[in-house]
Design a protein around this motif. Sequence first.
Motif: not given
Length: 410
Positions: A90-91, A222-224, A240-241, A252-254
């Motif tokens: 995100x940064x 999705x980061x996993x 992100x838009x 953050x969606x989930x």
Amino acid sequence: MTAEISIMNKQGIVLAADSAVTLSQSNGSQKAYNSANKLFTLGHKHSVGIMIYGNAEFMGVHWEIIIKEFRRTIGRSELRNLEEYSGKFVEFIHNQEFLNNSEVCSAEIFNLIRRLLNAILQRSENQVNQSISHNHTISEIELKEILLNIIRRDNSTLEQERVIFEFTKEEFKLHFFEHIKRLIDSNVFIGEYVKEIYDPFFDLAYLAVISRNNLSSPSGVVIAGYGREDIFPSNICFEFEFRRDGKVKFFEKERNQISQFSNASISPFAQGDMILTVLRGADPFYDSKIMTLIKDNGKLGEADKSSLLQELSDFQRLNFIDPILQTTSILPVDELAVMADTLVNLTSFKRHFTNSVETVGGPIDVLVITKGDGPVWVKRKQYFDIRDNIDFKLRKAVMYHDNGNYEHGI
């Protein structure tokens, strides 16, 4: 569009994504291609995978380029946990100058405002057609009231949504009010009353820009996987838009986490209807219809409705969801990979045999990540034959390890 899935248990995590991408053409038609890359790793030093869905670009740049630039800048030092990886990502989105484009951002906001107005006009048209079918002629002043009532209801709804983008109303008015007036003038035909629409619609458009809504066209990321100190896998999904002046509209969606007390997780992303059908025992749209019929049943009291809905939910969990999760919790990672591949392929199968654009399809990429082995590709497409491109392997060889083995920047 796309179909993706994350399946986790205590032994590891599997990510799977199809390869279809749908492009909208200027004449309104759509064309689907089955060659998109939607699943990536951060290299063998990091036990992390990243999947994308939705809008293939962010600020005019393909996500594949953004992710590979992030992989390059993050280096080889493993971070403590997945939370740190998501924070760094995100940064990175906030700080990269190549994502700072005011023209692209303005175009994204213009498109959102246009979709908002079109949605309002469509709903007003439905009301007008209903009145006409009852032999009632709609005057300009009545049409104005229909539009204002729809705008007021939407305004009330959006006021309850969480604000996720910092943008002052004064700055928004400075940049977009004249555009909004021109947009209304060219689409709303109610004579002299059109000016009464300007301010209410402006207020609604401002709320739509700074808040979550269902008219946006976001990119899902999705980061996993694992950080250095993580014992069990987890995933975090953002949408992100756009970015403006170093500020990003995202949320953050989930997130899902395996722990000593949480043994398994199955998370579909984007077009997850077939996956949810298998997990829940019924198509989500069918589920929704049943719920609506119960809630709208005037013969049942509120207590009876609540009791019936709870009974259906308990039945679904006991007979469908829990058995699958219990089995998933003990599967070895190779079986998790088969499961993920099959569930994504089911969505592709349905799209192939239904009367719609095949928005899911093509080769399915499958990535397994475990604490001990890191990221391992089970299935991965290439647009070229690696045997004919030895120079590609040489270019992508980052450096030699201390023990003499080389790593590929995959």
